[in-house]
Design an enzyme around this catalytic site. Structure first.
Site, PDB file in Angstrom:
ATOM      1  N   HIS A   2       0.880  -1.186   0.000  1.00 21.82           N
ATOM      2  CA  HIS A   2       0.000   0.000   0.000  1.00 21.82           C
ATOM      3  C   HIS A   2       0.913   1.230   0.000  1.00 21.82           C
ATOM      4  O   HIS A   2       1.963   1.206   0.642  1.00 21.82           O
ATOM      5  CB  HIS A   2      -0.822   0.135   1.277  1.00 21.82           C
ATOM      6  N   ASP A  59       2.188   1.999   3.371  1.00 20.78           N
ATOM      7  CA  ASP A  59       3.147   1.076   4.001  1.00 20.78           C
ATOM      8  C   ASP A  59       4.585   1.530   3.768  1.00 20.78           C
ATOM      9  O   ASP A  59       5.471   1.195   4.539  1.00 20.78           O
ATOM     10  CB  ASP A  59       3.093  -0.333   3.362  1.00 20.78           C
ATOM     11  N   GLU A  86     -10.959  -6.566  -4.156  1.00 21.01           N
ATOM     12  CA  GLU A  86     -10.806  -7.629  -3.142  1.00 21.01           C
ATOM     13  C   GLU A  86     -12.054  -7.635  -2.263  1.00 21.01           C
ATOM     14  O   GLU A  86     -12.251  -6.748  -1.443  1.00 21.01           O
ATOM     15  CB  GLU A  86      -9.551  -7.360  -2.306  1.00 21.01           C
ATOM     16  N   ASP A 143      -5.285 -13.745  -2.148  1.00 19.17           N
ATOM     17  CA  ASP A 143      -4.607 -13.369  -0.922  1.00 19.17           C
ATOM     18  C   ASP A 143      -4.631 -14.607  -0.035  1.00 19.17           C
ATOM     19  O   ASP A 143      -5.679 -15.008   0.490  1.00 19.17           O
ATOM     20  CB  ASP A 143      -5.296 -12.180  -0.227  1.00 19.17           C
TER      21      ASP A 143
HETATM   22  C1  XLS Z   1      -7.759  -6.555   4.660  1.00 20.48           C
HETATM   23  C2  XLS Z   1      -7.312  -6.765   3.293  1.00 20.48           C
HETATM   24  C3  XLS Z   1      -6.134  -5.893   2.856  1.00 20.48           C
HETATM   25  C4  XLS Z   1      -6.000  -5.920   1.370  1.00 20.48           C
HETATM   26  C5  XLS Z   1      -5.177  -4.818   0.788  1.00 20.48           C
HETATM   27  O1  XLS Z   1      -8.488  -7.356   5.228  1.00 20.48           O
HETATM   28  O2  XLS Z   1      -7.007  -8.120   3.129  1.00 20.48           O
HETATM   29  O3  XLS Z   1      -4.964  -6.292   3.490  1.00 20.48           O
HETATM   30  O4  XLS Z   1      -5.477  -7.133   0.929  1.00 20.48           O
HETATM   31  O5  XLS Z   1      -5.682  -3.579   1.104  1.00 20.48           O
HETATM   32 NI    NI Z   2      -6.068  -8.981   1.500  1.00 20.59          NI
HETATM   33 NI    NI Z   3      -7.843  -9.388   4.746  1.00 23.19          NI
END
Ligand code: XLS
Ligand code: NI
Ligand code: NI
Length: 436
Positions: free
Chosen positions: A100, A103, A231, A295
């Site tokens: 991000h 980050d 996501e 993820d």
């Molecule tokens: C949070 C999300 C975040 C995303 C990216 O629950 O998984 O980490 O992957 O913003």
């Molecule tokens: Ni995530």
């Molecule tokens: Ni997450």
């Protein structure tokens, strides 16, 4: 030019399943070829910046537990952080990373500072990428941590927050493009509500649709070649998030005419929060043609939170790996470890153990799914179950000119009397477990 953060730990290598070395891969043999691709090409594993280098180990009740030399809001600290991060990517031998905007640099005192800081670290990353060969799987903007986003980003009642979020996404997309990122992720962490009593849902969803349409338009105009990914997550931090799950996101994309432009990044823990399984979300995305990336993590199923732990059950992952392989793989996507070590795991080496285990589990599951496919028994079972549909009369029912009354007439004329057949769930579960 080692930073010294990991002491004298040597690069992690594959040593085979009999190895007793905790700092070796037992299943992830990056160059091993199955179904025409290496394990590294199938998995395209990525290490994330936030859990490893930005989170300090605090929780709802406790202060930070990690001490890291880069914990300061300065650009000098951001460079130290980057040095250690790329050192860890190299030690692990992973081909990708994710981040991000927030980050990797401090925001500074103004949006101008933030923009300059991000541009500066982007150049620093360009050198690191050249030096290490580690590439960017995806970038994203943090539109959820700062208090300005407490009531949402694109869905905020305050248009100035919408504007700020748009500006942040533009910068993060530019940085991602400059770094040759394969994808750009949008996770709507606060795009939802805490209570409907203060929320105009119709308006907010329209704002979100406009926002995403502009992201798509900018992507094309700015020449970013990667894939845009949403996501899904049903809740947390907000009580309800609009990008609830894969199906909901698909409906949203269709409504705004974006279903060919945007895919999904499916997270294991988010699937559970939506009361789905991970394989459900993967199979849904694959069937809709929007499976983009993964993820990888797991939740503690007792806590009911998105605990972002490393995967540790290969058997459980086989159906998802099967669905991914069957759909032709993740393409531009990969397996991003959106996972963090527990806050008691305070040593640098713990960061390595987490990823070694997670990557080994994913490799083991992928190899098992490949054996399952190559063996053919499972596919034979599935196609046998649906074999009645090969019959021309069955096919005719799915043709555009079929009618309900036409079918009804045939049922009467032929005296159809279908007999129940076993679904064989236990048989097939036993079969799958043979491949672990
Ligand atoms: C949070 C999300 C975040 C995303 C990216 O629950 O998984 O980490 O992957 O913003
Ligand atoms: Ni995530
Ligand atoms: Ni997450």
């Amino acid at each position: 030019m080692a930073t010294g953060f990991f002491g004298d730990i040597a690069p992690i290598r594959y040593e085979g399943s009999t190895s007793e070395n905790p700092l070796a891969y037992r299943h992830y043999d990056a160059t091993r070829v199955v179904m025409g691709k290496t394990l590294a090409e199938h998995l395209r594993p990525a290490v994330c910046y936030w859990h490893n280098f930005a989170w300090a180990g605090s929780d709802m009740f406790g202060l930070p537990t990690f001490e890291r030399p880069w914990f300061a809001e300065t650009m000098a600290a951001a460079r130290v952080k980057a040095d250690v991060a790329f050192e860890m990517f190299s030690l692990l031998g992973v081909p990708y990373f994710t981040f991000h905007d927030r980050d990797v640099v401090p925001e500074g005192a103004s949006f101008g500072d933030f923009t300059r800081n991000l541009a500066e670290i982007t150049e620093y990353f360009q050198d690191k990428i050249k030096e290490t060969g580690v590439k960017l799987l995806w970038g994203t903007a943090n539109l959820f941590s700062h208090p300005r986003y407490m009531s949402g980003a694109a869905t905020n009642p305050d248009p100035d927050v919408f504007a700020y979020a748009a500006a942040q996404v533009k910068n993060a997309l530019d940085a991602t493009a400059k770094l040759g990122g394969a994808n750009y992720v949008l996770w709507g962490g606060r795009e939802g509500y805490e209570t409907l009593l203060n929320t105009d849902m119709k308006r907010e969803i329209n704002q979100l649709g406009r926002f995403l349409s502009m992201v798509v338009e900018y992507k094309h105009r700015s020449g970013f070649k990667g894939t845009l990914l949403i996501e899904p997550k049903p809740q947390e931090p907000t009580k309800h998030q609009y990008d609830y799950d894969v199906s909901t996101v698909y409906g949203f994309l269709q409504r705004f005419g974006l279903e060919k432009e945007v895919k999904v990044n499916v997270e294991v823990g988010h699937a559970y929060l939506a009361k789905h399984s991970f394989e459900h979300e993967v199979a849904t995305a694959a069937s809709l043609g929007i499976l983009g990336s993964v993820d990888a993590n797991r939740n503690d199923l007792q806590s009911g939170w998105d605990t972002d732990q490393f995967p540790n059950n290969a058997a459980e992952l086989i159906p998802s790996m099967y669905a991914i392989l069957r759909s032709g793989g993740l393409g531009n996507g990969g397996f991003n470890f959106d996972a963090k070590v527990r806050r008691q795991s305070i040593d640098p080496v713990d960061l390595l153990y987490g990823h070694i285990g997670g990557l080994d589990i994913c490799a083991q599951a992928l190899l098992a799914a490949a054996r399952l496919i190559e063996d053919g028994k499972f596919d034979a079972f599935l196609s046998e179950r649906y074999s009645g549909w090969a019959n021309p009369k069955a096919q005719a029912m799915l043709a555009p000119d079929a009618t309900l009354d036409g079918i009804a007439a045939r049922v009467g004329a032929e005296g159809l009397d279908p007999k129940p057949r076993s679904g064989r769930q236990e048989w097939v579960e036993n079969l799958i477990n043979r491949y672990v």
